[in-house]
Design a protein around this motif. Sequence first.
Motif, short mmCIF file in Angstrom:
data_model
loop_
_atom_site.label_atom_id
_atom_site.label_comp_id
_atom_site.label_asym_id
_atom_site.label_seq_id
_atom_site.Cartn_x
_atom_site.Cartn_y
_atom_site.Cartn_z
N ARG A 154 0.82 -1.22 0.00
CA ARG A 154 0.00 0.00 0.00
C ARG A 154 0.85 1.26 0.00
NH1 ARG A 154 -5.53 -1.03 3.39
NH2 ARG A 154 -6.51 -2.01 1.62
N SER A 155 0.35 2.25 -0.68
CA SER A 155 1.09 3.49 -0.82
C SER A 155 1.31 4.17 0.53
CB SER A 155 0.29 4.42 -1.73
OG SER A 155 0.78 5.72 -1.62
N SER A 156 2.51 4.74 0.71
CA SER A 156 2.80 5.42 1.98
C SER A 156 2.17 6.81 2.00
CB SER A 156 4.31 5.52 2.18
OG SER A 156 4.86 6.15 1.05
N TYR B 100 -2.22 7.26 5.39
CA TYR B 100 -1.88 6.88 6.76
C TYR B 100 -2.86 5.83 7.23
CZ TYR B 100 -0.20 11.71 6.58
OH TYR B 100 0.37 12.89 6.24
N ASP B 101 -2.44 5.15 8.30
CA ASP B 101 -3.43 4.30 8.93
C ASP B 101 -3.82 4.92 10.27
OD1 ASP B 101 -1.08 3.86 10.16
OD2 ASP B 101 -1.23 1.68 10.24
N TYR C 272 -7.52 8.42 5.58
CA TYR C 272 -6.70 7.39 6.22
C TYR C 272 -7.43 6.06 6.10
CZ TYR C 272 -9.92 8.02 10.14
OH TYR C 272 -11.03 8.10 10.90
#
Length: 375
Positions: free
Chosen positions: A349-351, A354-355, A370
């Motif tokens: 997953r692309s940085s 955010y999570d 996010y």
Amino acid sequence: MASLPTLVRATAPKIARSALQRRAIHSDVHITRTGKPILRTAGGRSSLGGHTATVFGATGQLGRYIVNRLARQGCTVVVPYREEMAKRHLKVTGDLGRVVFMEYDLHNTQSIEESVRHSDVVYNLIGRNYPTKNFSLADVHIEGTERIAEAVAKYNVDRFIHVSSYNANPQSASEFYATKGYGEKMARDIFPETTIVRPAPMFGFEDKLLLRLASITNLFTANNMQETYWPVHVIDVGEALEKIMFDDNTASQTFELYGPRQYSTAEIAELVDREIYKKRRHINMPKALLKPAAGLLNRFIWWDIMSADEVEREFHDQVIDETAKTFKDLGMEPSDISKWTYHYLKGFRSSAYYDLPPATEREMREEKKYIHVLD
Ligand code: NDP
């Protein structure tokens, strides 16, 4: 009240009987196709699986899923290998001494014979997508299969399970499919009880499907990703290979193992891009240009980038042999690739996402999205 010796005398036969009953429940004697008795006793990691299986090509993607299944139930698994580092992860799949490594070479008949002579099942998972410096596709898929099948016949091994490929056909314009087709014929001619397994393109952690689409930035194709197939979960194929071994009725049968839905590469690329929040660049080139270029690249670069035959295979849709058996005949329901993309691709997953929820007011204003990576 009865004295202690009387109590012991009265209860001892009962204990012995119940112990015997317990053993009877967990032990089983199985007679193989050629009449060899196989004692199987359940006992967790220290079970006695009874069978001795040789798995050629165990160091590949599929290999670990069958070695693990057999070794963890106490079968002795012989793993012929070429490279020390490539086989390390298989050691821990079974109890101490259950996984036995033997160095071999596909050109060396004696090393192949030594790998199969104590076994009652032999799996051949060896396959290559591209020719290498010392092995053409014919060397691997035809000559290699011939040597293994001859050793299986010579030592009267009970079962030979040969993993071929979807679209295996001696008349195919693709060298891979043609050599796989000849390999099947070779195996059946030498050992008619050979079980042939033809997996569709497999997806999983170390695959050449999801991983290929997710990890490179520029994807070169010649058929605009229009080829279609029924992708299959590698774990399902591993389970099927185990079931085939335990069911002697599958000897001499052909299995086509494919997933429940047909996809084109373009559809899978779309699933991948959606899952990893990135857009991969796709460059379509004419076959007349890409095929020789890939062939030339493959001559000088010895690792897997792209081969001329892989370009050719883009023009072959998967054709299912309706006469072959499938997962259904093994009592299995294969799973669909769309249910697994999150599991296999979350690491890609692309940085840019955010999570975590927005931490500053600015982030809140910009409405930065996010996503949760926990399920
Ligand atoms: P991998 O490419 O991951 O593994 C191939 C195995 O074959 C490795 O163990 C490799 O050994 C061995 N091998 C290759 N060339 C030689 C050689 N010259 N001498 C000795 N060993 C060799 O394959 P998979 O696990 O993905 O696939 C298993 C089988 O299923 C193969 O036959 C493949 O063709 C077939 N298949 C796979 C599909 C897929 O989508 N993955 C689709 C259809 C069929 P080493 O580690 O030493 O290189």
